[in-house]
Design an enzyme around this catalytic site. Structure first.
Site: not given
Ligand code: NAD
Ligand code: DAU
Length: 349
Positions: A140-142, A165, A169
């Site tokens: 992730t970019d985070e 988190y 990562k």
């Molecule tokens: P998500 O939370 O929707 O899904 C995570 C999945 O992993 C779930 O199906 C969960 O059951 C499974 N899981 C959790 N712990 C596990 C374990 N110990 N063993 C096997 N399975 C397990 O997450 P997402 O948003 O789909 O993100 C997927 C990946 O992409 C993550 O690694 C996250 O860091 C990365 N990522 C997410 C975003 C985003 O915006 N959502 C952006 C960049 C990178």
């Molecule tokens: O940048 C990539 C990341 O993006 C991934 O690695 C993470 O898995 C994914 O969860 C996401 O992280 P963020 O923290 O950016 O996503 P989130 O949807 O939780 O929040 C997006 C923005 O909105 C953040 O600045 C917090 C804000 N927010 C979020 C929630 C849930 C609010 O203002 N109110 C809310 O209720």
């Protein structure tokens, strides 16, 4: 036929990815291992559960014996590791499981892939692996931390994570890099910006706001709502991962992003407009501790070196996404009817 081990394939991005691979790469067999935590949902995969190229293992990536067994029973060619605890807010209240899954789970996968793929696993100096295998870490970019008003994350930006988190990562990324440098493992790391699209768990900003708009509930905006995220449609992320898997130079990191910066309050405004809700629902609440102010990806490397570009404009993507949630109320209702209520109360009240 090649075999791909996808971890976390029942989550948001993982399930979109599994469906992309099964739909467009008929020469790849997919084994999906998922622990089915609160974020894993087999309903996301019901369209493909009968596909002859697909199988599911209910299990934990930290379970070394199980991972070893999967490698010994199948000739795995690729590992794509999505499995993670992914929500920043949950990492603030319960960091332990983030370290366990995101760090230790990654190390187990790396170790067992190395054991299965290395031509001479007993020789610590050898860096020879079976032809064509690759481990891809979905990061992730985070991990880069927060930006000020200007600038972008490049692949050489130093890692400076701020939440449990992102720290977990970043730790996983370092392990992947170490397995490349020390053991010569064929690896890539992708670092993507914020994803949106169908099947995202409604703890995340966009589906949470859509859900609350449809139920006429308050829209909790953290702090001043002027934090910036760089949004990418999930299918563009998944295609980016496949591009890196197919063409990425070994040992390299590739950022994935579509130059789409938006302030959170702008996103909330768009969701309000598209769902026809009232702006009066907006409620500014106490800010997230350690909240990163701005993320923005420089995607030059993946676009120029590998030829990937996003297909969706944000306008098309958000329109389609809001429509998907509105047309699939049972998907979101099934999720939000149970344990989610307790999470929501604890988090927001
Ligand atoms: P998500 O939370 O929707 O899904 C995570 C999945 O992993 C779930 O199906 C969960 O059951 C499974 N899981 C959790 N712990 C596990 C374990 N110990 N063993 C096997 N399975 C397990 O997450 P997402 O948003 O789909 O993100 C997927 C990946 O992409 C993550 O690694 C996250 O860091 C990365 N990522 C997410 C975003 C985003 O915006 N959502 C952006 C960049 C990178
Ligand atoms: O940048 C990539 C990341 O993006 C991934 O690695 C993470 O898995 C994914 O969860 C996401 O992280 P963020 O923290 O950016 O996503 P989130 O949807 O939780 O929040 C997006 C923005 O909105 C953040 O600045 C917090 C804000 N927010 C979020 C929630 C849930 C609010 O203002 N109110 C809310 O209720």
């Amino acid at each position: 036929m090649n075999t791909m081990l996808v971890t976390g394939g029942a989550g948001f991005i993982g399930s979109n990815f599994v469906k992309l691979v099964l739909g467009e790469y008929r020469d790849i067999r997919v084994i999906n291992i998922d622990a089915l935590t609160y974020a894993g949902n087999l309903e996301n995969l019901k369209d493909v559960e009968e596909d002859e190229n697909y199988s599911f293992v209910h299990g934990d990536i930290c379970d070394r014996e199980l991972i070893k067994e999967i490698f010994s029973k199948n000739k795995i060619d690729y590992v794509v590791n999505f499995a993670a605890e992914s929500h920043v807010d949950r990492s603030i209240t319960n960091p332990d499981v983030f370290v366990k899954t995101n760090v230790l789970g990654t190390q187990v996968l790396l170790d067992e892939a190395k054991r299965a793929w290395k031509l001479d696993p007993e020789d610590k100096y050898s860096k020879e692996y079976r032809e064509g295998v690759k481990y891809l870490q979905v990061s992730t970019d985070e991990v880069y931390g927060a930006l000020g008003k200007t600038g972008f994350f490049t692949e050489t930006t130093p890692l400076s994570p701020n939440s449990p988190y992102s720290a977990s990562k970043a730790s996983a990324d370092m392990l992947v890099k170490a397995y490349y440098t020390t053991f010569g493992m064929p690896v890539n790391i992708t670092r993507c910006s914020n994803n949106y699209g169908p099947y995202q768990f409604p703890e995340k900003l966009i589906p949470l706001m859509i859900n609350n708009c449809t139920k006429k509930e308050a829209l909790p905006v953290y702090g001043d709502g002027m934090q910036i995220r760089d949004w990418l449609h999930v299918s563009d992320h998944c295609r980016g991962i496949m591009t890196v898997l197919e063409k990425g130079r070994l040992g390299e990191v590739y950022n994935i992003g579509g130059n789409n910066e938006k302030a959170n309050i702008e996103i909330v405004g768009l969701v309000i407009e598209k769902t026809g809700a009232s702006r009066d629902l907006i409620k500014y609440v106490k800010d997230r501790p350690g909240h990163d102010r701005r993320y923005a990806i420089d995607n030059t490397k993946i676009t120029t070196e590998l030829g990937w570009t996003p297909r969706y404009t944000f306008e098309e993507g958000i329109e389609e996404t809001v429509r998907w949630y509105l047309e699939n109320p049972s998907w979101i209702n099934n999720i939000t009817s149970g344990e989610y209520q307790n999470y929501y109360k604890k988090m927001y009240n």
